[in-house]
Design a protein around this motif. Structure first.
Motif, short mmCIF file in Angstrom:
data_model
loop_
_atom_site.label_atom_id
_atom_site.label_comp_id
_atom_site.label_asym_id
_atom_site.label_seq_id
_atom_site.Cartn_x
_atom_site.Cartn_y
_atom_site.Cartn_z
N MET A 1 37.90 54.22 33.94
CA MET A 1 36.96 54.59 32.88
C MET A 1 36.39 56.00 33.04
SD MET A 1 36.59 52.15 30.50
CE MET A 1 35.98 50.56 31.08
N ASP A 2 37.05 56.84 33.79
CA ASP A 2 36.76 58.27 33.87
C ASP A 2 35.28 58.63 33.94
OD1 ASP A 2 39.37 59.23 33.92
OD2 ASP A 2 39.55 59.18 31.75
N PRO A 3 34.59 58.34 35.05
CA PRO A 3 33.21 58.82 35.20
C PRO A 3 33.14 60.33 35.02
CG PRO A 3 33.77 57.28 36.96
CD PRO A 3 35.05 57.58 36.24
N ARG B 1 47.64 43.10 31.81
CA ARG B 1 46.87 41.88 31.53
C ARG B 1 45.61 42.21 30.73
NH1 ARG B 1 42.08 40.81 33.76
NH2 ARG B 1 41.34 42.27 35.36
N PRO B 2 45.23 41.37 29.76
CA PRO B 2 43.98 41.57 29.03
C PRO B 2 42.78 41.42 29.97
CG PRO B 2 45.43 40.06 27.86
CD PRO B 2 46.02 40.26 29.22
N CYS B 3 41.78 42.25 29.81
CA CYS B 3 40.56 42.18 30.64
C CYS B 3 39.59 41.20 29.99
CB CYS B 3 39.93 43.56 30.78
SG CYS B 3 40.96 44.76 31.64
N THR B 4 39.89 39.92 30.11
CA THR B 4 39.04 38.91 29.48
C THR B 4 37.63 38.89 30.07
OG1 THR B 4 39.93 37.28 31.01
CG2 THR B 4 40.99 37.45 28.85
N GLU B 5 37.48 39.36 31.31
CA GLU B 5 36.16 39.36 31.94
C GLU B 5 35.19 40.28 31.22
OE1 GLU B 5 38.68 42.28 34.44
OE2 GLU B 5 38.94 40.52 33.14
N TYR B 6 35.68 41.28 30.51
CA TYR B 6 34.79 42.20 29.80
C TYR B 6 34.12 41.53 28.61
CZ TYR B 6 36.57 46.34 32.29
OH TYR B 6 36.87 47.27 33.24
N ARG B 7 34.75 40.49 28.08
CA ARG B 7 34.19 39.85 26.88
C ARG B 7 32.97 39.00 27.18
NH1 ARG B 7 39.83 38.96 25.40
NH2 ARG B 7 39.66 36.78 25.99
N VAL B 8 32.71 38.71 28.44
CA VAL B 8 31.59 37.83 28.77
C VAL B 8 30.50 38.57 29.51
CG1 VAL B 8 32.98 35.75 28.77
CG2 VAL B 8 32.75 37.05 30.89
N THR C 1 35.94 48.30 38.96
CA THR C 1 34.93 49.32 39.24
C THR C 1 34.03 49.60 38.04
OG1 THR C 1 36.25 50.34 40.98
CG2 THR C 1 34.58 51.72 39.93
N PRO C 2 34.56 49.79 36.82
CA PRO C 2 33.65 50.01 35.69
C PRO C 2 32.71 48.84 35.45
CG PRO C 2 35.89 50.64 35.12
CD PRO C 2 35.98 49.94 36.43
N GLN C 3 33.18 47.63 35.68
CA GLN C 3 32.31 46.47 35.48
C GLN C 3 31.19 46.45 36.51
OE1 GLN C 3 34.34 42.72 35.68
NE2 GLN C 3 32.72 41.63 34.60
N ARG C 4 31.50 46.74 37.76
CA ARG C 4 30.48 46.76 38.80
C ARG C 4 29.46 47.88 38.58
NH1 ARG C 4 34.92 46.03 42.40
NH2 ARG C 4 34.79 48.27 42.91
N SER C 5 29.94 49.03 38.12
CA SER C 5 29.05 50.18 37.97
C SER C 5 28.30 50.19 36.65
CB SER C 5 29.86 51.47 38.12
OG SER C 5 30.82 51.57 37.08
N PRO D 1 28.87 52.68 30.63
CA PRO D 1 28.16 52.55 29.35
C PRO D 1 29.07 52.26 28.16
CG PRO D 1 28.18 54.83 30.09
CD PRO D 1 28.68 54.01 31.23
N ILE D 2 30.37 52.44 28.31
CA ILE D 2 31.26 52.11 27.20
C ILE D 2 31.39 50.60 27.02
CG2 ILE D 2 33.43 52.04 28.51
CD1 ILE D 2 34.72 53.57 26.19
N LEU D 3 31.11 49.82 28.08
CA LEU D 3 31.30 48.37 27.98
C LEU D 3 30.30 47.70 27.03
CD1 LEU D 3 32.21 47.49 31.68
CD2 LEU D 3 33.72 47.92 29.73
N PRO D 4 29.01 48.03 27.07
CA PRO D 4 28.11 47.44 26.07
C PRO D 4 28.49 47.81 24.63
CG PRO D 4 26.84 48.35 27.88
CD PRO D 4 28.26 48.80 28.08
#
Length: 299
Positions: free
Chosen positions: A176-178, A291-298, A211-215, A218-221
């Protein structure tokens, strides 16, 4: 831009008094540019455009000089925000193409960098002062990719790709390119693309999704609020995980390629169809086996 505003070529010998009166209002009166710097010997040699309302009132002006530089971009304060600057810029780029020029440059005031980035211009070189105001050189290839030197330049290309995309934008990133995908100007451009009317798709392919999920990238919200637009996948093949580069492309022939994904330098532009097609072929092959990142949806 309002249909009541038209962009026309000026006849400098006939229109110079009107052009300079408007430029005096914007540059000298408003921005406190010294009067001695407002005019130069290039004015009679340059191609000028005028933005006129339905009554023929001059709302803005800009010029294209013989040394292939856009400048003296001025719009009356009361008329800003109507797309007049964008329309004048498009007119000057069209004239540059008509002349067969392969590149144009400009000196952008720092606050105007996002405006020119949306039009496909890429920052180059250090900040410098002109008439006491901070500027940066910007370039645009016609067509082709411009050199990308740093994070500001990479961000400018991403902003342009999002602005010019019709329905699809795709990003290949290590994690996710910090320093790039967490910038406000880039996030704002991605949000504007995602919420435009019509069907939209923004695919993001990652080598490392954890790593993006742990950190808390801001693109995830933003993606969570727009799940019908954003799609994330993580590479599974060990060969894909060793791919060294990062890139982006859209569906109108724009592309950004960074040979080393942990660095920001590379090349990019909004008019490089061959590069965009090559990147799309590579992206689609890897996307299908990831693989789809299904963990991002929750989240």
């Amino acid at each position: 831009m309002s249909a009541a505003v038209s962009i026309v070529a000026a006849e400098y010998a006939q229109d110079h008094a009107r052009l300079h009166a408007l430029r005096t209002t914007v540059f000298i009166d408003e921005q406190q540019v010294p009067a001695a710097l407002e005019r130069d010997a290039l004015d009679p040699l340059s191609f000028h455009v005028m933005a006129l309302d339905a009554d023929g009132r001059l709302l803005g002006t800009a010029r294209l000089t013989p040394d292939r530089r856009i400048g003296r971009m001025a719009v009356l304060a009361s008329e800003r925000g109507r797309g007049i600057g964008e329309a004048m810029l498009a007119g000057l780029l069209e004239e540059a193409r008509r002349r067969g020029w392969t590149e144009v440059t400009l000196h952008a005031q720092l606050h105007a960098l996002p405006f020119y980035a949306r039009a496909g211009f890429v920052p180059s070189g250090p900040v410098f002062e002109e008439a006491g105001i901070g500027h940066r050189l910007m370039r645009r290839r016609l067509p082709g990719a411009s050199p990308v030197e740093d994070a500001d330049a990479a961000a400018a290309v991403l902003i342009a790709l999002a602005t010019h995309a019709r329905r699809e934008l795709a990003l290949y990133s290590r994690a996710m390119d910090p320093g790039l995908l967490d910038r406000k100007d880039v996030l704002d451009a991605l949000r504007r693309f995602a919420v435009r009317p019509g069907e939209r798709r923004l695919r993001i392919l990652l080598q490392d999704a954890a790593t993006p999920q742990r950190s808390g990238a801001p693109i995830l919200p933003l993606a969570q609020r727009l799940p019908s637009v954003f799609a994330f996948r993580e590479v599974k093949d060990p060969v894909d995980a060793r791919y060294p580069s990062a890139f982006a492309f859209n569906d109108t022939g724009g592309a950004l390629f960074r040979p080393l994904g942990h660095r920001f330098d590379g090349e990019g532009g909004v008019e490089d169809g061959p590069l965009a097609r090559r990147l799309q072929l590579e992206f689609d092959r890897i996307w299908e086996r990831s693989r789809p990142c299904t963990e991002y949806r929750v989240l």
